[in-house]
Design an enzyme around this catalytic site. Structure first.
Site, short mmCIF file in Angstrom:
data_model
loop_
_atom_site.label_atom_id
_atom_site.label_comp_id
_atom_site.label_asym_id
_atom_site.label_seq_id
_atom_site.Cartn_x
_atom_site.Cartn_y
_atom_site.Cartn_z
N ALA A 71 0.97 -1.17 0.14
CA ALA A 71 -0.08 0.00 -0.06
C ALA A 71 1.13 1.12 -0.01
O ALA A 71 2.04 1.36 0.33
CB ALA A 71 -1.18 -0.21 1.25
N ASP A 72 0.23 2.42 -0.54
CA ASP A 72 1.03 3.73 -0.60
C ASP A 72 0.01 4.77 -0.78
O ASP A 72 -1.18 4.36 -0.95
CB ASP A 72 1.69 3.94 -1.60
CG ASP A 72 2.86 4.78 -1.56
OD1 ASP A 72 4.01 4.51 -0.77
OD2 ASP A 72 2.99 6.01 -1.97
#
Length: 193
Positions: A71-72
């Protein structure tokens, strides 16, 4: 509740806490990924590319064949990236730019097993009240903004600046719960409604 164990390719304590809410057993991996934007890369393209890279790099480290979640999160204001501030001046610049305005927070999630990768971007619109220089300075000295995309944490002291949120609160924090669960089900071939 998700029964399949997975890996989380992130050292973020916020993502760790949020993933716990899905009642899915997981182990943390910390792959090294260059997070530098590519020339001309849009915030949306960047955040999705980084989530995919983290999931794929995590899959290369995984000891067992389980889905790896990457995730980012990035912010965007007027087409420009809002990333983690370099220092107090940079944080103050970002906060002044967001003061009394709305900005976007893009959070991308990706699952990979080393052979295939599925990803999704969740975008939320966050509106700030008008901020005084004193509020901005006091907030920096709280220590909270230093490691946050956009220089604030909605789940902490920075939440007091938010006048309106359209989208996913959890995505702004760092991991959209509903979308993560849905993407994992799709990755596992168990589509849900």
């Amino acid at each position: 509740m998700l029964n399949n164990a997975l890996y989380l390719a992130s050292g973020s304590p916020r993502r760790h806490e949020l993933l716990t809410l899905l009642d899915c057993p997981f182990e943390v991996l910390r792959p090294e990924v260059d997070e530098s934007p590519l020339p001309g890369e849009t915030p949306l393209a960047l955040v999705e590319r980084l989530a995919r890279l983290k999931a794929e790099a995590g899959a290369a480290l995984a000891a067992e064949p389980r889905p790896v979640l990457g995730a980012d999160t990035v912010g965007e204001l007027d087409g420009q990236l809002l990333v983690k501030p370099l220092d107090q001046m940079d944080a103050a610049r970002m906060m002044r730019a967001m003061s009394g305005r709305s900005h976007l927070i893009h959070t991308a999630i990706a699952f990979s097993d080393g052979r295939r990768t599925l990803s999704k971007v969740v975008t939320s619109t966050v509106s700030f009240k008008v901020l005084s220089d004193q509020e901005i300075a006091d907030y920096w000295h709280s220590g909270e903004p230093a490691d946050k995309a956009g220089g604030y944490g909605i789940q902490g002291r920075g939440g007091r600046f938010v006048s309106h949120l359209a989208g996913s609160y959890f995505a702004v924090v760092g991991l959209p719960l509903m979308e993560t669960e849905q993407l994992l089900q799709a990755f596992l071939g168990k589509e849900t409604e």
